[in-house]
Enzyme design. Structure first.
Site, PDB file in Angstrom:
ATOM      1  N   ASP A  90      -6.480 -81.759  31.712  1.00 30.00           N
ATOM      2  CA  ASP A  90      -7.746 -82.461  31.452  1.00 30.00           C
ATOM      3  C   ASP A  90      -7.842 -82.685  29.940  1.00 30.00           C
ATOM      4  OD1 ASP A  90     -10.343 -83.579  31.867  1.00 30.00           O
ATOM      5  OD2 ASP A  90     -11.301 -81.647  31.511  1.00 30.00           O
ATOM      6  N   SER A  91      -8.844 -83.444  29.529  1.00 34.27           N
ATOM      7  CA  SER A  91      -9.087 -83.611  28.093  1.00 34.27           C
ATOM      8  C   SER A  91      -9.662 -82.339  27.481  1.00 34.27           C
ATOM      9  CB  SER A  91     -10.082 -84.755  27.890  1.00 34.27           C
ATOM     10  OG  SER A  91     -11.275 -84.465  28.610  1.00 34.27           O
ATOM     11  N   GLY A 115     -13.616 -90.124  27.765  1.00 32.79           N
ATOM     12  CA  GLY A 115     -14.556 -91.049  28.392  1.00 32.79           C
ATOM     13  C   GLY A 115     -14.991 -92.198  27.516  1.00 32.79           C
ATOM     14  N   CYS A 117      -8.922 -84.607  35.954  1.00 30.22           N
ATOM     15  CA  CYS A 117      -9.761 -85.464  35.113  1.00 30.22           C
ATOM     16  C   CYS A 117      -9.889 -86.809  35.810  1.00 30.22           C
ATOM     17  CB  CYS A 117      -9.076 -85.630  33.751  1.00 30.22           C
ATOM     18  SG  CYS A 117      -9.874 -86.842  32.674  1.00 30.22           S
ATOM     19  N   ASN A 118     -11.123 -87.218  36.089  1.00 27.48           N
ATOM     20  CA  ASN A 118     -11.338 -88.504  36.756  1.00 27.48           C
ATOM     21  C   ASN A 118     -10.968 -89.678  35.862  1.00 27.48           C
ATOM     22  OD1 ASN A 118     -13.263 -88.139  39.431  1.00 27.48           O
ATOM     23  ND2 ASN A 118     -13.514 -86.490  37.954  1.00 27.48           N
ATOM     24  N   THR A 119     -11.264 -89.566  34.560  1.00 28.16           N
ATOM     25  CA  THR A 119     -10.979 -90.677  33.649  1.00 28.16           C
ATOM     26  C   THR A 119      -9.478 -90.950  33.628  1.00 28.16           C
ATOM     27  OG1 THR A 119     -12.834 -89.890  32.309  1.00 28.16           O
ATOM     28  CG2 THR A 119     -11.418 -91.554  31.324  1.00 28.16           C
ATOM     29  N   GLU A 128     -18.885 -78.489  27.707  1.00 27.27           N
ATOM     30  CA  GLU A 128     -18.053 -77.791  26.718  1.00 27.27           C
ATOM     31  C   GLU A 128     -18.899 -76.727  25.998  1.00 27.27           C
ATOM     32  OE1 GLU A 128     -14.659 -78.382  25.582  1.00 27.27           O
ATOM     33  OE2 GLU A 128     -14.298 -79.770  27.244  1.00 27.27           O
ATOM     34  N   CYS A 154     -16.826 -86.676  37.104  1.00 28.21           N
ATOM     35  CA  CYS A 154     -16.167 -86.200  35.890  1.00 28.21           C
ATOM     36  C   CYS A 154     -16.026 -84.712  36.115  1.00 28.21           C
ATOM     37  CB  CYS A 154     -17.031 -86.464  34.661  1.00 28.21           C
ATOM     38  SG  CYS A 154     -16.457 -85.583  33.189  1.00 28.21           S
ATOM     39  N   HIS A 197     -15.962 -82.292  34.233  1.00 31.46           N
ATOM     40  CA  HIS A 197     -16.850 -81.430  33.440  1.00 31.46           C
ATOM     41  C   HIS A 197     -18.182 -81.172  34.160  1.00 31.46           C
ATOM     42  CE1 HIS A 197     -14.167 -82.229  30.048  1.00 31.46           C
ATOM     43  NE2 HIS A 197     -14.823 -81.318  29.357  1.00 31.46           N
TER      44      HIS A 197
HETATM   45  N1  DGL Z   1     -13.187 -84.319  32.408  1.00 29.90           N
HETATM   46  C1  DGL Z   1     -12.914 -85.694  32.275  1.00 29.90           C
HETATM   47  C2  DGL Z   1     -13.184 -86.485  33.536  1.00 29.90           C
HETATM   48  O1  DGL Z   1     -13.116 -85.956  34.620  1.00 29.90           O
HETATM   49  C3  DGL Z   1     -13.227 -86.459  31.019  1.00 29.90           C
HETATM   50  C4  DGL Z   1     -14.159 -85.943  29.976  1.00 29.90           C
HETATM   51  C5  DGL Z   1     -13.950 -86.651  28.666  1.00 29.90           C
HETATM   52  O2  DGL Z   1     -12.999 -86.285  27.967  1.00 29.90           O
HETATM   53  O3  DGL Z   1     -14.692 -87.598  28.363  1.00 29.90           O
HETATM   54  O4  DGL Z   1     -13.419 -87.660  33.491  1.00 29.90           O
END
Ligand code: DGL
Length: 267
Positions: A13-14, A46, A77-79, A155, A191, A193
């Protein structure tokens, strides 16, 4: 292909969002060795462009696979998944599991037929999400909203910082204030997070909402893909990898340890 018992599962993930995907996977596969990689140097994803994500994510995963030799990679991570899943699959010779918005279960469960998709700005504008909405939510109103502040809230929560309740309230308002939003009964946490701040979202909701995400489904998929593979009786402690070690990493150590990641390393 034979798999060594100590070959880990790699989660990517990010930032710390992928821990919401790791947690159900650890419950399903308690003997799995874990490597969790956070691209802290690229965080947040994102607000980046499609081109940046599509170039960065496969390259990084390539380096991680070379170094840690995982049996399977999870893009938690969805993005990254909605933009780069096919590029990553083309670049790696191990199975890759992606994380995409749980629109299908949301459409199955919504009574009011109004669903919210809460993700990052990059995720909610993806054609991948259009396709999921058309395929599974054709008889629903599918509202979308991107929130970078909610990513930061998750975070901050894991660093143990005090949280501003206005952030969860504003993120939900981004959906509820759209036309039809007052009838929304189900919110897809699109997302990784956001499940980490589900309690804050629930507390901020003006009426009860059902929050859904893909963690359990991904755990089942990993268990299925590794069903014939051996695991160590006593796996090595999990490792958290950061692409940039800065002052944001140290305050995360306690949370990382609680997710089975007592070791922290730089890539
Ligand atoms: N956790 C990430 C997601 O599922 C991205 C969060 C981010 O870095 O903006 O999209």
């Amino acid at each position: 292909m034979t798999v060594a018992p100590d070959a880990p599962l790699l989660f990517f993930d990010s930032g710390v969002g992928g821990l919401s995907i790791l947690a159900p996977a650890r419950l399903a596969l308690p003997h799995a060795p874990i490597v969790y990689a956070a691209d802290s140097a690229g965080f947040p994803y994102g607000t980046r462009s499609e081109a940046e994500i599509a170039a960065r994510v496969p390259a990084l995963l390539g380096r991680l696979v070379e170094r840690y030799r995982p049996r399977l990679a999870v893009i938690a991570c969805n993005t990254a998944s909605t933009i780069a899943l096919s590029h990553v699959r083309a670049a790696l010779d191990i199975p890759v599991v992606g994380t995409v918005p749980a629109i299908k279960p949301a459409a199955l469960q919504s009574q009011s037929r109004v669903i919210g998709v809460l993700g990052t700005d990059a995720t909610v504008r993806q054609p991948y999400v259009d396709r999921l909405a058309a395929e599974f939510g054709a008889d629903c109103t599918v509202l979308r909203h991107g929130s970078a502040a909610l990513v930061q809230l998750a975070e901050a929560k894991l660093r143990g910082e005090p949280l501003d309740p206005a952030i969860a309230r504003d993120a939900l308002a981004g959906l509820l204030d759209q036309s039809g939003g007052d009838r929304m009964d189900t919110v897809v946490l699109a997302c990784t997070h956001f499940p980490l701040v589900e309690a804050e979202l629930a507390a901020a909701a003006p009426h009860p909402l059902r929050f859904l995400h893909g963690g359990e489904g991904i755990a089942r998929r990993i268990a299925y893909l590794t069903r014939e593979q051996p695991w160590p009786a006593d796996p090595a402690p999990g490792i958290a990898i950061f692409t940039r070690m800065d002052d944001q990493v140290d305050p995360l150590r306690a949370a990382l340890a609680s997710y089975g990641l007592p070791r922290v390393e730089a890539l």
